[in-house]
Write a protein that holds these residues in place. Structure first.
Motif, short mmCIF file in Angstrom:
data_model
loop_
_atom_site.label_atom_id
_atom_site.label_comp_id
_atom_site.label_asym_id
_atom_site.label_seq_id
_atom_site.Cartn_x
_atom_site.Cartn_y
_atom_site.Cartn_z
N LEU A 52 0.83 -1.21 0.00
CA LEU A 52 0.00 0.00 0.00
C LEU A 52 0.86 1.26 0.00
O LEU A 52 0.53 2.24 -0.68
N ALA A 53 1.97 1.23 0.73
CA ALA A 53 2.88 2.38 0.73
C ALA A 53 3.41 2.64 -0.68
O ALA A 53 3.45 3.79 -1.13
N LYS A 54 3.78 1.58 -1.39
CA LYS A 54 4.27 1.73 -2.76
C LYS A 54 3.19 2.36 -3.66
O LYS A 54 3.47 3.24 -4.47
N ARG A 55 1.97 1.88 -3.52
CA ARG A 55 0.88 2.41 -4.34
C ARG A 55 0.66 3.89 -4.07
O ARG A 55 0.46 4.69 -5.00
N LEU A 56 0.67 4.25 -2.78
CA LEU A 56 0.42 5.64 -2.41
C LEU A 56 1.52 6.56 -2.92
O LEU A 56 1.24 7.63 -3.48
N VAL A 57 2.77 6.16 -2.75
CA VAL A 57 3.89 6.97 -3.24
C VAL A 57 3.82 7.12 -4.75
O VAL A 57 4.03 8.21 -5.29
N SER A 58 3.50 6.05 -5.44
CA SER A 58 3.39 6.10 -6.90
C SER A 58 2.25 7.01 -7.34
O SER A 58 2.38 7.75 -8.32
N ALA A 59 1.15 6.99 -6.61
CA ALA A 59 -0.02 7.78 -6.99
C ALA A 59 0.18 9.27 -6.74
O ALA A 59 -0.33 10.10 -7.49
N ASP A 60 0.93 9.62 -5.67
CA ASP A 60 1.10 11.03 -5.32
C ASP A 60 2.42 11.20 -4.56
O ASP A 60 2.44 11.31 -3.33
N PRO A 61 3.54 11.23 -5.30
CA PRO A 61 4.86 11.28 -4.66
C PRO A 61 5.06 12.47 -3.72
O PRO A 61 5.75 12.34 -2.71
N SER A 62 4.48 13.60 -4.03
CA SER A 62 4.69 14.77 -3.17
C SER A 62 3.93 14.64 -1.85
O SER A 62 4.43 15.05 -0.80
N ARG A 63 2.76 14.09 -1.90
CA ARG A 63 1.94 13.92 -0.68
C ARG A 63 2.50 12.82 0.22
O ARG A 63 2.39 12.90 1.44
N PHE A 64 3.11 11.81 -0.38
CA PHE A 64 3.62 10.67 0.37
C PHE A 64 5.15 10.63 0.28
O PHE A 64 5.75 9.64 -0.14
N SER A 65 5.77 11.74 0.66
CA SER A 65 7.22 11.89 0.53
C SER A 65 7.99 11.60 1.82
O SER A 65 9.21 11.51 1.79
N ASP A 66 7.28 11.44 2.93
CA ASP A 66 7.97 11.15 4.19
C ASP A 66 8.79 9.87 4.04
O ASP A 66 8.33 8.91 3.42
N PRO A 67 9.99 9.82 4.58
CA PRO A 67 10.84 8.63 4.45
C PRO A 67 10.20 7.35 4.99
O PRO A 67 10.56 6.25 4.57
N LEU A 68 9.24 7.48 5.88
CA LEU A 68 8.57 6.30 6.43
C LEU A 68 7.87 5.48 5.35
O LEU A 68 7.79 4.25 5.44
N TRP A 69 7.39 6.15 4.30
CA TRP A 69 6.72 5.43 3.21
C TRP A 69 7.71 4.52 2.48
O TRP A 69 7.41 3.36 2.22
N SER A 70 8.88 5.04 2.17
CA SER A 70 9.87 4.21 1.48
C SER A 70 10.43 3.14 2.40
O SER A 70 10.75 2.04 1.95
N GLN A 71 10.52 3.42 3.69
CA GLN A 71 10.96 2.40 4.64
C GLN A 71 9.97 1.24 4.68
O GLN A 71 10.36 0.07 4.72
N ALA A 72 8.69 1.56 4.67
CA ALA A 72 7.66 0.51 4.67
C ALA A 72 7.77 -0.33 3.40
O ALA A 72 7.64 -1.56 3.44
N ALA A 73 8.02 0.32 2.27
CA ALA A 73 8.15 -0.40 1.00
C ALA A 73 9.39 -1.30 1.01
O ALA A 73 9.33 -2.46 0.58
#
Length: 111
Positions: A52-73
């Motif tokens: 889900l983190a990957k999907r969210l970052v892909s859909a809106d990279p600026s909104r989901f830019s916190d490093p925690l998203w990439s850590q989850a991925a």
């Protein structure tokens, strides 16, 4: 489906998944060590959270830019591809500490 609706659905899924993880964490570290189903559930939850983190970052990279998203991925990729090397203590820390942090991040994003 509109992109915003898709993101909302994914955030709903993520919140529900993190809540499930919280319920299992509440059973305690001793149960985690005794019941082999709980570590397997944590692996599955890590997979879902990371996806889900990957999907969210892909859909809106600026909104989901916190490093925690990439850590989850990255955590998802490790658990899925190197399951034979997953450390039980590390898995416990991820789900008991990092997942609540991600849940707070989701709440801030939705506010």
């Amino acid at each position: 489906m509109r992109p915003a609706a898709r993101i909302d659905r994914w955030l709903d899924d993520l919140s529900a998944t993190l809540e499930t993880a919280s319920t299992l964490v509440a059973r305690g570290r001793d149960d985690f060590g005794r019941d082999p189903a709980i570590p397997l559930a944590f692996e599955a939850l890590s997979n879902r959270v990371g996806d889900l983190a990957k999907r969210l970052v892909s859909a809106d990279p600026s909104r989901f830019s916190d490093p925690l998203w990439s850590q989850a991925a990255r955590n998802r990729d490790f658990v899925v591809h190197h399951y034979d090397r997953v450390d039980a203590d590390g898995l416990w820390v991820t789900v008991s500490r990092s997942f609540p942090e991600l849940a707070r991040l989701v709440e801030r994003i939705r506010a």
